[in-house]
Design an enzyme around this catalytic site. Structure first.
Site: not given
Ligand code: DX5
Ligand code: ZN
Length: 216
Positions: A7, A32, A34, A36, A65, A67, A136, A174
């Site tokens: 990620s 990956h 993220d 947000m 992903h 969010m 998750m 994840d």
């Molecule tokens: C959290 C994200 C993850 C995040 C995971 O909301 O969806 O993808 O990057 O980070 P680690 O591996 O540090 O828990």
């Molecule tokens: Zn993620």
């Protein structure tokens, strides 16, 4: 087929190309990403323009992903930007079936995501359509959080449903993934592993990838 998806949330955003090339060179299977929006989760990251900028610098599939609230409004933009997999949260829209259909209509792999507090029953009627299900293992929003053990039962449940009904989805996990928790998820039936801080917050991301691959 086991896959590792670093990620970039924990990468250096001023050196994204360097940090993506680093994990690609060391055996990553997906990147990956993220996304947000500061609404669905209490953090803001990046949008389709960044996905578009990343697309030409790696051959790896981009695992996006989302969010964000009302993900339907952005599916086309992320598909056009070059996403190979788009994940939408079951909690983010009242029209999750439509959202999955929209992703498939873009000829992109469709993923459904559930938060730690959401049961598998909430997504049972879309499972046959999904290419990937993301369980998750932390509450979404931030990297570097601790793995939530209670989520493991849902991985097992999804693996059983897949087997029983002949579904084709991969099971991704994840949040809080380190060798020990990766192993627990693998044994429960997961086959795609996201890891952010474990890989990027270390002196040698290459060694961290190696350590993860050793247990998978
Ligand atoms: C959290 C994200 C993850 C995040 C995971 O909301 O969806 O993808 O990057 O980070 P680690 O591996 O540090 O828990
Ligand atoms: Zn993620």
């Amino acid at each position: 087929m086991i896959k590792l998806a670093p990620s970039i949330l924990s990468a250096d955003f001023a050196n994204l190309q360097r940090d993506i090339e680093l994990v690609e060179k060391n055996g990553a299977d997906y990147i990956h990403i993220d996304v947000m929006d500061g609404q669905f989760v209490p953090n803001i990251t990046l949008g389709p323009n960044v996905v578009k900028a990343i697309r030409p610098i790696t051959k790896l599939p981009l695992d996006v992903h989302l969010m964000i609230t009302q993900p339907e409004n952005y599916i086309h933009a992320f598909a056009e930007a070059g996403a190979d997999i788009i994940g939408v949260h079951a909690e983010a829209t009242p029209h999750i079936h439509r959202a999955i259909q929209m992703i498939l209509n873009e000829n992109v792999k469709a993923e459904i995501v559930i938060n730690p507090g959401t049961p598998v029953a909430a997504i049972q009627h879309v499972l046959s359509m999904c290419d990937q299900v993301l369980v998750m293992t932390v509450n979404p929003g931030f990297g570097g959080q601790s793995f939530i053990e209670e989520t493991v039962a849902k991985i097992k449940e999804l693996a059983q449903l897949k087997e029983k009904n002949g579904y084709h989805y991969d099971i991704e996990v994840d949040g809080g993934i380190v060798p020990k928790t990766a192993r627990i998820c693998l044994e429960a039936g997961a086959n795609v592993f996201v890891a952010g801080s474990y890989i990027y917050d270390a002196d040698s991301p290459a060694d961290q990838i190696k350590a993860l691959k050793e247990v998978l």
